[in-house]
Design a protein around this motif. Structure first.
Motif, PDB file in Angstrom:
ATOM      1  N   LYS A  28       0.835  -1.208   0.000  1.00  0.00           N
ATOM      2  CA  LYS A  28       0.000   0.000   0.000  1.00  0.00           C
ATOM      3  C   LYS A  28       0.873   1.263   0.000  1.00  0.00           C
ATOM      4  O   LYS A  28       0.539   2.268  -0.624  1.00  0.00           O
ATOM      5  CB  LYS A  28      -0.890  -0.035   1.244  1.00  0.00           C
ATOM      6  CG  LYS A  28      -2.013   0.982   1.277  1.00  0.00           C
ATOM      7  CD  LYS A  28      -2.888   0.713   2.508  1.00  0.00           C
ATOM      8  CE  LYS A  28      -3.835   1.850   2.786  1.00  0.00           C
ATOM      9  NZ  LYS A  28      -5.054   1.878   2.044  1.00  0.00           N
ATOM     10  N   LEU A  29       1.997   1.183   0.696  1.00  0.00           N
ATOM     11  CA  LEU A  29       2.887   2.348   0.810  1.00  0.00           C
ATOM     12  C   LEU A  29       3.942   2.375  -0.295  1.00  0.00           C
ATOM     13  O   LEU A  29       4.808   3.248  -0.314  1.00  0.00           O
ATOM     14  CB  LEU A  29       3.570   2.340   2.191  1.00  0.00           C
ATOM     15  CG  LEU A  29       2.608   2.491   3.364  1.00  0.00           C
ATOM     16  CD1 LEU A  29       3.288   2.131   4.679  1.00  0.00           C
ATOM     17  CD2 LEU A  29       2.042   3.899   3.424  1.00  0.00           C
ATOM     18  N   GLN A  30       3.873   1.387  -1.195  1.00  0.00           N
ATOM     19  CA  GLN A  30       4.794   1.286  -2.345  1.00  0.00           C
ATOM     20  C   GLN A  30       6.258   1.155  -1.911  1.00  0.00           C
ATOM     21  O   GLN A  30       7.134   1.867  -2.416  1.00  0.00           O
ATOM     22  CB  GLN A  30       4.615   2.488  -3.267  1.00  0.00           C
ATOM     23  CG  GLN A  30       3.214   2.558  -3.866  1.00  0.00           C
ATOM     24  CD  GLN A  30       3.034   3.789  -4.730  1.00  0.00           C
ATOM     25  OE1 GLN A  30       3.175   4.915  -4.258  1.00  0.00           O
ATOM     26  NE2 GLN A  30       2.744   3.569  -5.999  1.00  0.00           N
ATOM     27  N   ASN A 137       8.479  10.060  -1.530  1.00  0.00           N
ATOM     28  CA  ASN A 137       7.275   9.383  -2.007  1.00  0.00           C
ATOM     29  C   ASN A 137       6.622   8.557  -0.886  1.00  0.00           C
ATOM     30  O   ASN A 137       5.397   8.616  -0.671  1.00  0.00           O
ATOM     31  CB  ASN A 137       7.657   8.477  -3.201  1.00  0.00           C
ATOM     32  CG  ASN A 137       6.448   7.852  -3.838  1.00  0.00           C
ATOM     33  OD1 ASN A 137       5.436   8.526  -4.061  1.00  0.00           O
ATOM     34  ND2 ASN A 137       6.536   6.559  -4.108  1.00  0.00           N
ATOM     35  N   VAL A 138       7.449   7.852  -0.143  1.00  0.00           N
ATOM     36  CA  VAL A 138       6.930   7.043   0.975  1.00  0.00           C
ATOM     37  C   VAL A 138       6.387   7.962   2.067  1.00  0.00           C
ATOM     38  O   VAL A 138       5.346   7.688   2.680  1.00  0.00           O
ATOM     39  CB  VAL A 138       8.029   6.101   1.527  1.00  0.00           C
ATOM     40  CG1 VAL A 138       7.579   5.431   2.816  1.00  0.00           C
ATOM     41  CG2 VAL A 138       8.388   5.050   0.485  1.00  0.00           C
ATOM     42  N   GLN A 140       4.998  10.834   1.656  1.00  0.00           N
ATOM     43  CA  GLN A 140       3.686  11.297   1.200  1.00  0.00           C
ATOM     44  C   GLN A 140       2.633  10.194   1.346  1.00  0.00           C
ATOM     45  O   GLN A 140       1.496  10.450   1.765  1.00  0.00           O
ATOM     46  CB  GLN A 140       3.788  11.781  -0.259  1.00  0.00           C
ATOM     47  CG  GLN A 140       2.521  12.443  -0.789  1.00  0.00           C
ATOM     48  CD  GLN A 140       2.085  13.645   0.057  1.00  0.00           C
ATOM     49  OE1 GLN A 140       2.874  14.553   0.301  1.00  0.00           O
ATOM     50  NE2 GLN A 140       0.841  13.633   0.540  1.00  0.00           N
ATOM     51  N   ASN A 141       3.021   8.962   1.009  1.00  0.00           N
ATOM     52  CA  ASN A 141       2.077   7.844   1.135  1.00  0.00           C
ATOM     53  C   ASN A 141       1.662   7.635   2.595  1.00  0.00           C
ATOM     54  O   ASN A 141       0.499   7.323   2.883  1.00  0.00           O
ATOM     55  CB  ASN A 141       2.698   6.555   0.585  1.00  0.00           C
ATOM     56  CG  ASN A 141       2.869   6.611  -0.919  1.00  0.00           C
ATOM     57  OD1 ASN A 141       2.249   7.458  -1.587  1.00  0.00           O
ATOM     58  ND2 ASN A 141       3.704   5.750  -1.457  1.00  0.00           N
ATOM     59  N   LEU A 142       2.607   7.818   3.513  1.00  0.00           N
ATOM     60  CA  LEU A 142       2.279   7.708   4.944  1.00  0.00           C
ATOM     61  C   LEU A 142       1.320   8.810   5.367  1.00  0.00           C
ATOM     62  O   LEU A 142       0.379   8.589   6.122  1.00  0.00           O
ATOM     63  CB  LEU A 142       3.555   7.793   5.790  1.00  0.00           C
ATOM     64  CG  LEU A 142       4.333   6.497   5.997  1.00  0.00           C
ATOM     65  CD1 LEU A 142       5.684   6.777   6.641  1.00  0.00           C
ATOM     66  CD2 LEU A 142       3.543   5.512   6.849  1.00  0.00           C
ATOM     67  N   GLU A 143       1.572  10.003   4.869  1.00  0.00           N
ATOM     68  CA  GLU A 143       0.700  11.140   5.206  1.00  0.00           C
ATOM     69  C   GLU A 143      -0.716  10.911   4.653  1.00  0.00           C
ATOM     70  O   GLU A 143      -1.705  11.149   5.350  1.00  0.00           O
ATOM     71  CB  GLU A 143       1.325  12.438   4.656  1.00  0.00           C
ATOM     72  CG  GLU A 143       0.497  13.693   4.841  1.00  0.00           C
ATOM     73  CD  GLU A 143       0.147  14.001   6.299  1.00  0.00           C
ATOM     74  OE1 GLU A 143       0.759  13.431   7.215  1.00  0.00           O
ATOM     75  OE2 GLU A 143      -0.781  14.798   6.503  1.00  0.00           O
ATOM     76  N   ASP A 144      -0.805  10.422   3.412  1.00  0.00           N
ATOM     77  CA  ASP A 144      -2.118  10.126   2.817  1.00  0.00           C
ATOM     78  C   ASP A 144      -2.868   9.093   3.666  1.00  0.00           C
ATOM     79  O   ASP A 144      -4.076   9.218   3.890  1.00  0.00           O
ATOM     80  CB  ASP A 144      -1.951   9.585   1.386  1.00  0.00           C
ATOM     81  CG  ASP A 144      -1.431  10.648   0.431  1.00  0.00           C
ATOM     82  OD1 ASP A 144      -1.406  11.841   0.807  1.00  0.00           O
ATOM     83  OD2 ASP A 144      -1.018  10.284  -0.689  1.00  0.00           O
ATOM     84  N   LEU A 145      -2.148   8.099   4.137  1.00  0.00           N
ATOM     85  CA  LEU A 145      -2.767   7.055   4.962  1.00  0.00           C
ATOM     86  C   LEU A 145      -3.269   7.630   6.287  1.00  0.00           C
ATOM     87  O   LEU A 145      -4.350   7.287   6.767  1.00  0.00           O
ATOM     88  CB  LEU A 145      -1.738   5.941   5.222  1.00  0.00           C
ATOM     89  CG  LEU A 145      -2.250   4.710   5.945  1.00  0.00           C
ATOM     90  CD1 LEU A 145      -3.297   3.976   5.109  1.00  0.00           C
ATOM     91  CD2 LEU A 145      -1.109   3.759   6.274  1.00  0.00           C
ATOM     92  N   GLU A 148      -6.424   9.505   5.584  1.00  0.00           N
ATOM     93  CA  GLU A 148      -7.484   8.529   5.288  1.00  0.00           C
ATOM     94  C   GLU A 148      -8.028   7.912   6.587  1.00  0.00           C
ATOM     95  O   GLU A 148      -9.239   7.789   6.781  1.00  0.00           O
ATOM     96  CB  GLU A 148      -6.859   7.435   4.402  1.00  0.00           C
ATOM     97  CG  GLU A 148      -7.807   6.399   3.848  1.00  0.00           C
ATOM     98  CD  GLU A 148      -7.014   5.284   3.142  1.00  0.00           C
ATOM     99  OE1 GLU A 148      -7.226   4.116   3.474  1.00  0.00           O
ATOM    100  OE2 GLU A 148      -6.177   5.600   2.270  1.00  0.00           O
TER     101      GLU A 148
END
Ligand code: RP5
Length: 171
Positions: A28-30, A137-138, A140-145, A148
């Motif tokens: 999910k976090l790529q 990038n990771v 940002q993915n953590l922040e998006d999660l 959410e």
């Protein structure tokens, strides 16, 4: 193939369900990862070699998943300078408390970060925070999660069918 940044080591193939929880979160976090089995008791040389080779192979952290008298996270940590995150597994007759104590109660000098019993997803999130120090990038993915998750909690308030605290209670 993308090079793995996180190594997930299982004490036994029977720990696979916990690796799946960690893997799903890393997907999910790529974050690229690899999974292997190396037992601290049954294949101690392999566990030591995997840990010793981890840093030069490009790993940034190791997630070690083990149940019963879970020596694996500590043995890996003894053979690498990489951060090791232990996941105690609820195998056996005492629901994982044996493994939790083994993972959390490391002697001074050889630290292992312990998540909760069967906490594969949290182990992945902790590893992701380490990777995020050097990977925008990771991060940002953590922040998006995080956003959410917060939205999900806020939305759940109106589903209780009980007297609800007003919005201004949170301002
Ligand atoms: C531990 O013993 C493993 O991590 C596993 O959780 C537990 C049982 O292993 P198996 O007997 O299923 O191989 O070393």
């Amino acid at each position: 193939m993308t090079k793995a940044k996180i190594g997930i080591v299982l004490g036994s193939a029977s720990d696979k369900a916990i690796a799946k929880k960690a893997g799903d979160m890393l997907d999910k976090l790529q974050i690229p990862y690899e999974v292997t089995v190396a037992s601290a008791h049954r294949t101690p040389e392999d566990a030591a070699a995997y840990a010793a080779n981890g840093e030069k192979r490009g790993l940034m952290a190791i997630i070690a998943v083990a149940g019963l008298s879970a020596a694996l996270p500590g043995v890996l940590a003894a053979h690498t300078a990489l951060p090791v995150i232990g996941v105690p597994v609820s195998a056996g007759t005492v629901g994982g408390l044996d493994a939790l104590y083994s993972v959390a109660q490391m002697p001074p000098g050889v630290p292992v970060a312990s998540v909760g019993i069967d906490g594969g997803a949290n182990a992945a999130l902790l590893a992701a925070r380490i990777v995020a120090l050097l990977d925008e990038n990771v991060r940002q993915n953590l922040e998006d999660l995080r956003v959410e998750q917060a939205e999900k909690v806020r939305k759940s308030r109106s589903t209780l069918e009980l007297p609800e605290a007003p919005e201004e209670a949170f301002k």
